[in-house]
Every structure is written in structure tokens, then in C-alpha cells.
Design a protein around this motif. Structure first.
Motif, PDB file in Angstrom:
ATOM      1  N   SER A 268       0.828  -1.203   0.000  1.00 13.95           N
ATOM      2  CA  SER A 268       0.000   0.000   0.000  1.00 13.95           C
ATOM      3  C   SER A 268       0.865   1.257   0.000  1.00 13.95           C
ATOM      4  N   GLU A 269       0.230   2.374  -0.322  1.00 12.64           N
ATOM      5  CA  GLU A 269       0.929   3.666  -0.294  1.00 12.64           C
ATOM      6  C   GLU A 269       1.385   4.002   1.124  1.00 12.64           C
ATOM      7  N   GLU A 270       0.629   3.573   2.122  1.00 13.32           N
ATOM      8  CA  GLU A 270       0.993   3.860   3.519  1.00 13.32           C
ATOM      9  C   GLU A 270       2.287   3.156   3.910  1.00 13.32           C
ATOM     10  N   VAL A 271       2.453   1.914   3.466  1.00 13.42           N
ATOM     11  CA  VAL A 271       3.684   1.173   3.750  1.00 13.42           C
ATOM     12  C   VAL A 271       4.880   1.885   3.117  1.00 13.42           C
TER      13      VAL A 271
ATOM     14  N   LEU B 104       5.167   5.138   2.369  1.00  9.58           N
ATOM     15  CA  LEU B 104       5.436   6.400   3.064  1.00  9.58           C
ATOM     16  C   LEU B 104       6.190   6.176   4.370  1.00  9.58           C
ATOM     17  N   THR B 105       5.778   5.176   5.140  1.00  8.65           N
ATOM     18  CA  THR B 105       6.463   4.876   6.407  1.00  8.65           C
ATOM     19  C   THR B 105       7.902   4.461   6.155  1.00  8.65           C
TER      20      THR B 105
ATOM     21  N   GLU C  13      10.063   7.510   5.625  1.00  7.76           N
ATOM     22  CA  GLU C  13      10.344   8.216   6.885  1.00  7.76           C
ATOM     23  C   GLU C  13      11.451   7.523   7.676  1.00  7.76           C
TER      24      GLU C  13
ATOM     25  N   SER D  36       5.614  15.377   4.107  1.00 12.53           N
ATOM     26  CA  SER D  36       4.898  14.097   4.074  1.00 12.53           C
ATOM     27  C   SER D  36       3.490  14.281   3.530  1.00 12.53           C
ATOM     28  N   GLU D  37       2.916  15.494   3.728  1.00 13.81           N
ATOM     29  CA  GLU D  37       1.580  15.776   3.179  1.00 13.81           C
ATOM     30  C   GLU D  37       1.612  15.745   1.651  1.00 13.81           C
TER      31      GLU D  37
ATOM     32  N   LYS E  46       2.049  12.151   0.478  1.00 13.59           N
ATOM     33  CA  LYS E  46       0.803  11.394   0.648  1.00 13.59           C
ATOM     34  C   LYS E  46      -0.187  11.730  -0.470  1.00 13.59           C
TER      35      LYS E  46
ATOM     36  N   ALA F  55      -1.519   9.317  -3.593  1.00 16.93           N
ATOM     37  CA  ALA F  55      -2.959   9.092  -3.770  1.00 16.93           C
ATOM     38  C   ALA F  55      -3.386   9.466  -5.188  1.00 16.93           C
TER      39      ALA F  55
END
Length: 700
Positions: free
Chosen positions: A195-198, A200-201, A204, A514-515, A518, A522
Motif C-alpha cells: 500500500s501507499e501507507e507502507v 510512506l512509512t 520516513e 509528508s503531506e 501522501k 494518492a
């Protein structure tokens, strides 16, 4: 004098050392982690050149076979031209470092990172990035670094920094991230539908490590860094600069929005040529010409950026999220095993699939060990794709773009066990204005499905851009070549409906929040879904069968104790079968027999023969047999290769049969049921019983 700094990562120390090796270079670093070590050097030429509009940087990463205790394979026992892997690592080093050199330095710069030791546990490429940056940081070459890198793997739900080769093999995602203390500047990697969340983390966590390693390099610079050499900026300014600007700016503002790549370029060139003619006397000077060209580049840069931020207006009239028109075609070539043309705006890829056997696999002779790859992707970028004249060949760009497309598609390619073919995709870029690597991903998917390759899911790719001005920013979907050049970030995302499979990003500014990341991911996902939807209208599932022109591969599993019987003394049996059916038969120790035939029938016939050699006749089973010999009392029928039984005249019909020849003929294919195997291992067959049983099954 020797200087050393270190930082502990897990159970091993990352050590950066200088002052002991390669002391005549402008800067040299010996970097070690575990049993892997890289010596990175940097040198600059003595002469400087004023007014360069680029950084003359060369990065030549190389691996020595002695690093892993190996001797190079082949006839020449010496390392030769760079392998694809070495070129890819060179690009990993070049991309984050190049923007941090000053054009005004004006000297050729060469970085040579050499892997001199490999424990085959820890990948040396991250060491090479860190060592290369540190070598420049302590040298006398001006550099706005340091730069550091980290590999992040997502394994069993956890993030692992700088994983081992074994951890990488098990990872759901593996990316290399490079950057400065201020922010990330480059990302490259692949994943199994994360996923995109994985993602992004992971970015970081990577940046936290990067900041630590940048501090480590600064410690070394404070201890032994050399005084930096001077820059040589141009002392001359463009004459009549304001007048040229005022006359050209409004005309360029119109020319830059002419429809069509070549029409737009022609309109801009016409404006430039018209004004150049007016100032022809001034532009007889070479330096003035350079400054004149630079002013036009600068005006184009600002016009395009301002219109995107102020009006949401792009070069070709699209809004920021709009994708160019897409067309998909399959089966465009009559003979290859799979083919497709993917066209998006002015970018076009002809993707062609060839299916081969295990003997066609790509063999890699790396210092980490020999490996075989059954999925190959080659990307070609001929000069005609951009309407130019140029040399044909494979450069670093082709290798890099092909590798990104390969990483994006490979997670969706079936395993050897499910699809025992070697698969080669070739992407011929026929037109280019925008991301041709992502067109390769889309065209590659279409051609693979057309070839009947059972992909786990279709994959699509999209290139994204970013324009910023203070707190204002615009994210661009499906960027053009001009937008790639003028933007602050470009990134390419490939994936399926379920997640990301390939990712590459280059950031030209510090501090992308990060915004923004994200929102960009998306928006990229929405674009990817749009492209997949169009592709699926053409083909969404693999063709049911492979091309009749492709080799046929059949697999059968036999008992391990039957392998000897199949092979025979000195390979006699298997050679005879191969010659009889014109196939190649390969046996594995686990009992897997793979048959490679030039066509379907030969492979299927050979498969039946293999089964016949190792299979024991089963009482009560119906076989499709071949009448081999007719006698007065019955017929001998071969039910398995080399295994014949007698079908007595009384078992040919419920009615009285006068002559066997009235019912059967030699070489006739008939169904027979095995009634019994007598004490002398003779097979007794029945034709009529088989017919009656088959009729009952048909009625049901």
C-alpha cells in the motif's frame, strides 16, 4: 594520516576510513560493513572551463570477482565491460549526488567506487553510495552534501534497515532511499503490491538513518577535510538582457502552448531565431550565445511553472490530474508469441513477448553467486522515437529504464512451477514525450496477457511531477518531457489494483513534506486505476492458450525410484524417447520430468510415452490402446509404451465374431479395459467392456 569514524548497525559496525589507501586521489574512503568493503575515490581534472551548463560527472562503480573469492567465468579471466548491475549501482550514486555539485566548478569529476570485499551477506551498493559521498565531502571538490543512502525492506510486517540478501529475498517491499539531512532526493525499488501507507512509512524510517550517516561524514570532514577549490563563475553578463527578455517573454508565453510536441518546439524555436537574428552581431561571441540560450531556458522554465501554479494550465492544455488519451492494441505482429502497442499521448511502446525453455534463461555471474532468471525485459530507445538522428546501442539510460519496468512486472510473473517457460519482453519505444518506462510496463502487461502468460494481476505505471513555490504546490499526473525537466520532483509508480510493485523518485528540492508525498501517491493511484481500466477493456486476462509458434512445455511428476527406468542404462531410454518424438526431456532429482517440444502434439505424445514407461498398468482402468498385431484368437493391443495385452476374440463383441480382422485393423486406436494381470504378468483386455462402460458414462 589515517582517520576513522564508525556507527553500529545491528551487530556490525559501519566504518569509514581515509588516509591509508589511494592517497593521490582528491578524496578516498574505505568503507566496511561486516565482511563487505568498498573503496571509493574521487578525482577532478586540473583545467576548469567557464560557462558549463551541466556537471561533467562520471560514476563508475565496479565489482572485483576476488572480492568474493571467485575467478571470472568465460575464456577471458579478467573483469571486462561493466555489467548491468554495476551500471545500475552507478546510477544509484549519480542521481542523488549530481544535483549537489556546482556547475561553476567547471572541471571533469570522476567517482570510482570499487567493491573489494563481499561477504555475500550484506549488499555492497549502499556502502558504495555512502563511501562515494564521503570521498567528495573530505576532498577539495566543492559539494553541497553529504549524501547518504539506506535500503529498507518490509519483512513480515516489520521494516528492516539495510537488510541482508536473505532478508531481501523474503521481503514484500525493498527500496533504496538516498538523501541529505534536509530531505530525501532519490528512491528506487520494487514491491509485491504494498500500500501507499507502507511506502510512506519506509521513506520516513530511511530518512532517519540517512541523517545519522550524514552526521558521520561531517565528523570525518571536520577531522581531515581539505579546503575546497574555487568556483569559476562567468564574469560576463548577457548584453541587452532586459530588452531581449521583454520582447521574447510574451511571444514565448504563446508559443509554449501550441498543441503538439514538434509544433510547440518549432514555434519556440521560431521566436528564438527571430530575436537571435535581431541581435546577430552580439551573438557572434560564443559566451553571449550561451547566455542567450540560458535566458530562453530560464524564461520557459518560469512561464510553464507560473501558469501551472496560477492557472492550473499545462503545456498541452490538460488540468493537473488529467491523463492523455490512451489506446491499446494486441496481436499487432503475426509471428511473435505475444505483442501489443500501448500509446499514451505522444509516447508509444511496441512490446513483444517471446516464450522459451529453461535453456533460454538468463544466467548472471555476479560476485554474490551465479543465479538464473526466467523473466527478462529489454528496453530499447532508438533515436527516431524523438525524431532525431543518433547512434544505436544500449546505454545506461536504457538499462536503468528497463530495470525499473522489470521490477514493476516481475512480482506478477508466475513461478517456474506454475508456468515453466522463460519469458522475454522487449519494449521498442517508437515515440517518446513522457515516461517511456511506464509505457513499457503497460505495453509489457498487454503483450504478456496476449501471449497467454498467467500473470497474477495486470500492472500499469504512471509518471508524476511536482511544481512548488513556497507553500503552493501542484501535483501533475502523466507528465510530459517538458514538465519532467521543469519540475521539482518526478516519480514513477507502477502497480496493480491491489498495490505498488515498482517505484522510482528523484527530488530536486529539499524538504518535500509528508503531506505532499501522501497526496502525490494518492493522485498517482487514481491515475494508475484509470490506466488499468482502459487496458482491461482490451485484455484483462491471459489468453487461454499460448501461441502455436511457441515451444510447448509439459511437466509430469514421477516416482523418484522410477527416474532410473526412464533414463535407462547410459541414458539409452531417454535418448530414444527424445529422438522418437523430437523433444528435449529433462529430469530433476525430485521426480519432475520436463518435456520441451517444438509443437503441442510432439510434447503431449512424449509426455504420454514418459508416463507409459514409469506407469504400472491398473486393473479396471480403461486405456486408449493401439492394435499392434492381429491373431486368429485375438489382438495384441499396446496400452502403454512397451506394455501390450491380449484382447481375446471373445472380448470383441457380445455377438459371435468370425474373424478378428472383421472388427479390428492393425494400428487402429481403440478403448480397452484391463480385466486382469495373470500370474505370468500377462495383461488380459476387453474391447466390448470398455465400450459399454464408456456408453454408460456418456448417458449419465
Amino acid at each position: 594520516m589515517k582517520h576513522t569514524v564508525s556507527y553500529k548497525i545491528g551487530d556490525s559496525e559501519l566504518i569509514l576510513e581515509t588516509g591509508r589507501l589511494a592517497k593521490q586521489a582528491n578524496g578516498a574512503i574505505f568503507a566496511q560493513f561486516g565482511g563487505s568493503a568498498v573503496l571509493a575515490t574521487v578525482c577532478a581534472s586540473d583545467q576548469s572551463q567557464e560557462g558549463l551548463d551541466y556537471v561533467p560527472l562520471t560514476v563508475d562503480y565496479n565489482e572485483k570477482y576476488y572480492a568474493a573469492g571467485k575467478i571470472p567465468g568465460g575464456f577471458i579471466k579478467r573483469e571486462g565491460r561493466p555489467k548491468d548491475k554495476e551500471i545500475l549501482v552507478s546510477r544509484l550514486i549519480d542521481r542523488p549526488m549530481r544535483p549537489l555539485f556546482e556547475k561553476d566548478f567547471g572541471r571533469d569529476i570522476q567517482i570510482i567506487p570499487t567493491c573489494v570485499s563481499s561477504d555475500m551477506i550484506n549488499p555492497p551498493d549502499i556502502l558504495a553510495v555512502i563511501a562515494s559521498s564521503a570521498a567528495v565531502v573530505i576532498s577539495d571538490i566543492p559539494f553541497n552534501g553529504p549524501v547518504a543512502a539506506a535500503r529498507i525492506a518490509y519483512v513480515n510486517g516489520e521494516y528492516v534497515i539495510n537488510p541482508t540478501f536473505k532478508q531481501i529475498d523474503r521481503a514484500e517491499m525493498e527500496i533504496v532511499v538516498a538523501g541529505t539531512k534536509e530531505g530525501i532526493t532519490m528512491v528506487e525499488g520494487g514491491a509485491h503490491e504494498v500500500s501507499e501507507e507502507v511506502m510512506l512509512t519506509a521513506l520516513e524510517k530511511a530518512h532517519e538513518f540517512i541523517k545519522i550517516i550524514c552526521d558521520l561524514q561531517e565528523q570525518l570532514r571536520n577531522a581531515c577535510g581539505k579546503e575546497k577549490l574555487p568556483l569559476v563563475p562567468l564574469s560576463v553578463e548577457l548584453e541587452n538582457k532586459q530588452a531581449i527578455h521583454d520582447e521574447a517573454y510574451p511571444r514565448l508565453s504563446e508559443a509554449l502552448y501550441v498543441k503538439g510536441k514538434f509544433e510547440r518546439r518549432a514555434a519556440c524555436d521560431a521566436v528564438k531565431a527571430d530575436i537571435a537574428e535581431k541581435y546577430a552581431e552580439q551573438l557572434e561571441d560564443e559566451v553571449q550565445t550561451k547566455l542567450f540560450n540560458a535566458l530562453f531556458d530560464d524564461m520557459e522554465y518560469h512561464i510553464l511553472r507560473e501558469n501551472i501554479l496560477d492557472k492550473g494550465l499545462r503545456v498541452d492544455g490538460r488540468n493537473t490530474e488529467e491523463i492523455r488519451p490512451i489506446t491499446c492494441e494486441i496481436g499487432v505482429l503475426p509471428r511473435p508469441h505475444g505483442s501489443a502497442v500501448f500509446t499514451r499521448g505522444e509516447t508509444q511502446s511496441l512490446a513483444v513477448v517471446t516464450l522459451g525453455t529453461v535453456f533460454d534463461e538468463q544466467v548472471y555471474d555476479d560476485i554474490e553467486g551465479d543465479r538464473r532468471e526466467n523473466f527478462i525485459l529489454h528496453y530499447n530507445f532508438p533515436p527516431f522515437s524523438v525524431g532525431e538522428v543518433g547512434r544505436m546501442g544500449t546505454g545506461r539510460r536504457e538499462i536503468g529504464h528497463g530495470y525499473l519496468a522489470h521490477r514493476s512486472l516481475s512480482p506478477m510473473i508466475p513461478s517456474r512451477e506454475k508456468f515453466p517457460y522463460t519469458v522475454r519482453v522487449v519494449s521498442e519505444i517508437l515515440e517518446s514525450n513522457g515516461s517511456s518506462s511506464m509505457a513499457t510496463v503497460c505495453g509489457g502487461t498487454l503483450s504478456l496477457l496476449h501471449a497467454g502468460v498467467p500473470m497474477k494481476s495486470p500492472v500499469a505505471g504512471i509518471a508524476m511531477g511536482l511544481i512548488t513555490d513556497g507553500d503552493r504546490y501542484a501535483i501533475l499526473s502523466d507528465i510530459l518531457g517538458e514538465e519532467d525537466h521543469l519540475g521539482d520532483m518526478d516519480f514513477k509508480v507502477a502497480g496493480t489494483e491491489n498495490g505498488i510493485t515498482g517505484f522510482q523518485m528523484d527530488i530536486k528540492i529539499a524538504g518535500v513534506s509528508s503531506e505532499i508525498m501522501k497526496n502525490a501517491l494518492a493522485q498517482a493511484k487514481r491515475g494508475r486505476m484509470h490506466i488499468l481500466g482502459i487496458m482491461n477493456q482490451t485484455i484483462s486476462k491471459p489468453n487461454a492458450d499460448i501461441s502455436k509458434y511457441a515451444p510447448r512445455i509439459e511437466c509430469v511428476k514421477i516416482a523418484v525410484d522410477k527416474i532410473g527406468a526412464l533414463i535407462g542404462p547410459g541414458g539409452k531410454n531417454i535418448k530414444a524417447l527424445s529422438e522418437q518424438y523430437q523433444v528435449t526431456i529433462n529430469t530433476d532429482n525430485d521426480g519432475t520430468v520436463t518435456i520441451y517440444g517444438k509443437d503441442s502434439q510432439s510434447a503431449l505424445d512424449a509426455k504420454a510415452a514418459v508416463i507409459g514407461v514409469v506407469e504400472e498398468p491398473e486393473v479396471g482402468r480403461i486405456y486408449q490402446g493401439t492394435v499392434k498385431k492381429i491373431m486368429e484368437f485375438g489382438a495384441f493391443v499396446e496400452i502403454l509404451p512397451g506394455k501390450e495385452g491380449l484382447c481375446h476374440i471373445s472380448k470383441l463383441s457380445r455377438e459371435r465374431v468370425g474373424k478378428v480382422g472383421d472388427v479390428l485393423k492393425e494400428e487402429q486406436r481403440i478403448p480397452v479395459k484391463l480385466l486382469e494381470i495373470d500370474k505370468m504378468n500377462r495383461l488380459n483386455l476387453s474391447y466390448i467392456d470398455a465400450l459399454e462402460e464408456l456408453e454408460k458414462k456418456a448417458e449419465k
